[in-house]
Scaffold this active site. Structure first.
Site, PDB file in Angstrom:
ATOM      1  N   ASN A   9       0.863  -1.180   0.000  1.00 14.94           N
ATOM      2  CA  ASN A   9       0.000   0.000   0.000  1.00 14.94           C
ATOM      3  C   ASN A   9       0.901   1.231   0.000  1.00 14.94           C
ATOM      4  O   ASN A   9       1.496   1.573   1.017  1.00 14.94           O
ATOM      5  CB  ASN A   9      -0.898  -0.045   1.256  1.00 14.94           C
ATOM      6  CG  ASN A   9      -1.733   1.210   1.419  1.00 14.94           C
ATOM      7  OD1 ASN A   9      -1.795   2.051   0.522  1.00 14.94           O
ATOM      8  ND2 ASN A   9      -2.364   1.350   2.572  1.00 14.94           N
ATOM      9  N   TRP A  10       1.010   1.863  -1.167  1.00 13.14           N
ATOM     10  CA  TRP A  10       1.930   2.998  -1.293  1.00 13.14           C
ATOM     11  C   TRP A  10       1.325   4.291  -0.738  1.00 13.14           C
ATOM     12  O   TRP A  10       1.973   5.331  -0.727  1.00 13.14           O
ATOM     13  CB  TRP A  10       2.342   3.184  -2.762  1.00 13.14           C
ATOM     14  CG  TRP A  10       3.116   2.022  -3.329  1.00 13.14           C
ATOM     15  CD1 TRP A  10       3.568   0.903  -2.640  1.00 13.14           C
ATOM     16  CD2 TRP A  10       3.561   1.831  -4.692  1.00 13.14           C
ATOM     17  NE1 TRP A  10       4.248   0.059  -3.488  1.00 13.14           N
ATOM     18  CE2 TRP A  10       4.250   0.602  -4.756  1.00 13.14           C
ATOM     19  CE3 TRP A  10       3.436   2.594  -5.860  1.00 13.14           C
ATOM     20  CZ2 TRP A  10       4.817   0.116  -5.944  1.00 13.14           C
ATOM     21  CZ3 TRP A  10       3.997   2.108  -7.040  1.00 13.14           C
ATOM     22  CH2 TRP A  10       4.684   0.885  -7.086  1.00 13.14           C
ATOM     23  N   LYS A  11       0.090   4.234  -0.326  1.00 12.57           N
ATOM     24  CA  LYS A  11      -0.608   5.397   0.247  1.00 12.57           C
ATOM     25  C   LYS A  11      -0.444   6.624  -0.662  1.00 12.57           C
ATOM     26  O   LYS A  11      -0.423   6.478  -1.879  1.00 12.57           O
ATOM     27  CB  LYS A  11      -0.110   5.660   1.670  1.00 12.57           C
ATOM     28  CG  LYS A  11      -0.157   4.378   2.522  1.00 12.57           C
ATOM     29  CD  LYS A  11      -0.083   4.617   3.988  1.00 12.57           C
ATOM     30  CE  LYS A  11      -0.178   3.267   4.714  1.00 12.57           C
ATOM     31  NZ  LYS A  11      -0.298   3.366   6.148  1.00 12.57           N
ATOM     32  N   HIS A  96      -9.796   1.068   4.659  1.00 16.61           N
ATOM     33  CA  HIS A  96      -8.542   1.276   5.395  1.00 16.61           C
ATOM     34  C   HIS A  96      -8.805   2.268   6.532  1.00 16.61           C
ATOM     35  O   HIS A  96      -9.590   3.207   6.367  1.00 16.61           O
ATOM     36  CB  HIS A  96      -7.470   1.814   4.442  1.00 16.61           C
ATOM     37  CG  HIS A  96      -6.101   1.819   5.063  1.00 16.61           C
ATOM     38  ND1 HIS A  96      -5.711   2.787   5.952  1.00 16.61           N
ATOM     39  CD2 HIS A  96      -5.058   0.967   4.952  1.00 16.61           C
ATOM     40  CE1 HIS A  96      -4.467   2.527   6.356  1.00 16.61           C
ATOM     41  NE2 HIS A  96      -4.053   1.425   5.760  1.00 16.61           N
ATOM     42  N   GLU A  98      -7.225   4.694   7.569  1.00 14.38           N
ATOM     43  CA  GLU A  98      -6.979   6.099   7.220  1.00 14.38           C
ATOM     44  C   GLU A  98      -8.173   6.690   6.461  1.00 14.38           C
ATOM     45  O   GLU A  98      -8.470   7.877   6.588  1.00 14.38           O
ATOM     46  CB  GLU A  98      -5.671   6.216   6.414  1.00 14.38           C
ATOM     47  CG  GLU A  98      -4.456   6.041   7.328  1.00 14.38           C
ATOM     48  CD  GLU A  98      -3.223   5.472   6.648  1.00 14.38           C
ATOM     49  OE1 GLU A  98      -3.127   5.492   5.410  1.00 14.38           O
ATOM     50  OE2 GLU A  98      -2.335   4.983   7.385  1.00 14.38           O
ATOM     51  N   GLU A 168      -5.980  -4.898  10.523  1.00 15.46           N
ATOM     52  CA  GLU A 168      -4.990  -3.829  10.656  1.00 15.46           C
ATOM     53  C   GLU A 168      -5.271  -3.010  11.912  1.00 15.46           C
ATOM     54  O   GLU A 168      -6.003  -2.008  11.854  1.00 15.46           O
ATOM     55  CB  GLU A 168      -5.047  -2.909   9.438  1.00 15.46           C
ATOM     56  CG  GLU A 168      -4.616  -3.550   8.144  1.00 15.46           C
ATOM     57  CD  GLU A 168      -3.898  -2.543   7.256  1.00 15.46           C
ATOM     58  OE1 GLU A 168      -2.824  -2.866   6.764  1.00 15.46           O
ATOM     59  OE2 GLU A 168      -4.396  -1.419   7.097  1.00 15.46           O
ATOM     60  N   GLY A 174       2.046   2.160  10.743  1.00 10.12           N
ATOM     61  CA  GLY A 174       3.040   3.225  10.598  1.00 10.12           C
ATOM     62  C   GLY A 174       3.723   3.625  11.891  1.00 10.12           C
ATOM     63  O   GLY A 174       4.368   4.673  11.953  1.00 10.12           O
ATOM     64  N   SER A 214       2.929  -2.233  10.488  1.00 12.10           N
ATOM     65  CA  SER A 214       4.364  -2.312  10.759  1.00 12.10           C
ATOM     66  C   SER A 214       4.961  -3.678  10.438  1.00 12.10           C
ATOM     67  O   SER A 214       5.821  -4.183  11.175  1.00 12.10           O
ATOM     68  CB  SER A 214       4.660  -1.900  12.212  1.00 12.10           C
ATOM     69  OG  SER A 214       4.283  -0.550  12.427  1.00 12.10           O
ATOM     70  N   GLY A 235       2.629  -1.221   4.367  1.00 10.72           N
ATOM     71  CA  GLY A 235       2.754   0.194   4.026  1.00 10.72           C
ATOM     72  C   GLY A 235       4.221   0.569   3.847  1.00 10.72           C
ATOM     73  O   GLY A 235       4.815   0.359   2.785  1.00 10.72           O
ATOM     74  N   GLY A 236       4.814   1.099   4.895  1.00 10.84           N
ATOM     75  CA  GLY A 236       6.187   1.629   4.856  1.00 10.84           C
ATOM     76  C   GLY A 236       7.194   0.714   4.179  1.00 10.84           C
ATOM     77  O   GLY A 236       7.969   1.150   3.317  1.00 10.84           O
TER      78      GLY A 236
END
Ligand code: PGA
Length: 251
Positions: A9-11, A96, A98, A168, A174, A214, A235-236
């Site tokens: 997930n490159w957000k 998600h 976010e 999640e 993150g 994470s 993500g990261g």
């Protein structure tokens, strides 16, 4: 048997050049990788097509990060499931945290978005997760069960089999504070038992449930060795080909 699935997930973190570089790097490296794991990346909406072009001929699927539930029409700024399908997107992240937190995606909105994805046969990756406060209050299971029922009730087992679910925990996203594998597995087990009770044993056995929050090359194996964890939403660590592909090769 559930095929392992890892989704990046490159957000809203990468520009066009960065997205293309990452896609090309992934394509090059993945060619020499012998992994049974299914792989997808979710770039920002304006870069879906160029990233798909860059990944052409590679086994990496491309997904969207969100959609609107409405059918094509007068919805300025919206991107419909039909439009995503038309450009050849393979999956779409839905619900998600976010989106729920910053864009007002309520349980009802999430339920509608997931039905929109099913309408056009786009693979929905539906996310669930509790806040730190909910966990500290010992209400995680009730909360997750509520989110799942709100999203899935009313679907039939055939539709549910076409979903991917993701656990999640919000506090793990993150933050570098990944969930303990025991805690994650407990929630995954709960999610699977809800699928069994509400739909069927066969449905519960076939739906893939990903863990996200994470995930790194260092901790992925501790999740993947758990019975009910079928992959990861990353993500990261998906923003660099090296760490992302190390996660894919968790064995
Ligand atoms: P993270 O993000 O891996 O950076 O914690 C996961 C996600 O938001 O899907």
């Amino acid at each position: 048997m559930r095929r392992p699935l890892v989704i990046g997930n490159w957000k809203m973190k990468l520009g066009l050049a960065q997205s293309l570089n990452l896609a090309r790097d992934l394509k090059r490296r993945v060619a020499s990788l012998h992994s049974e794991t299914e792989l997808m990346v979710c770039p920002s909406t304006p870069f879906l097509l160029p990233v798909m072009e860059a990944l052409q001929g590679s086994p990496i699927g491309v997904g969207a990060q969100d959609l609107v539930s409405q059918e094509p029409g007068a919805f300025t700024g919206g991107v419909s499931a039909e439009q995503l399908r038309e450009v050849g997107v393979s999956c779409c992240i839905i619900g998600h945290s976010e989106r729920r937190q910053f864009f007002g995606d309520t349980d009802e909105v999430v339920a509608a978005k997931l039905r929109a994805a099913l309408r056009v046969d786009l693979l929905p990756v539906v996310c669930f997760g509790e806040s730190e406060e909910t966990r500290l209050q010992g209400k995680t299971e009730t909360f997750i069960a509520g989110q799942i029922h709100a999203a899935l009730d009313g679907l039939d087992p055939v539709q549910v089999k076409r979903l991917v679910l993701a656990y999640e925990p919000i506090w793990a996203i993150g933050t570098g504070k990944s969930a303990m594998p025991d805690d994650a597995e407990a929630v995954h087990g709960l999610m699977r038992s809800i699928l069994q009770e509400s739909f069927s044993t066969e449905t519960a056995a076939s739906v893939r449930i990903l863990y996200g929050g994470s995930v790194t090359p260092a901790n992925i194996a501790s999740y993947m060795e758990r019975e009910d964890i079928d992959g990861a939403l990353v993500g990261g660590a998906s923003l660099e080909a090296e760490s992302f592909l190390q996660i894919v090769q968790f064995r």
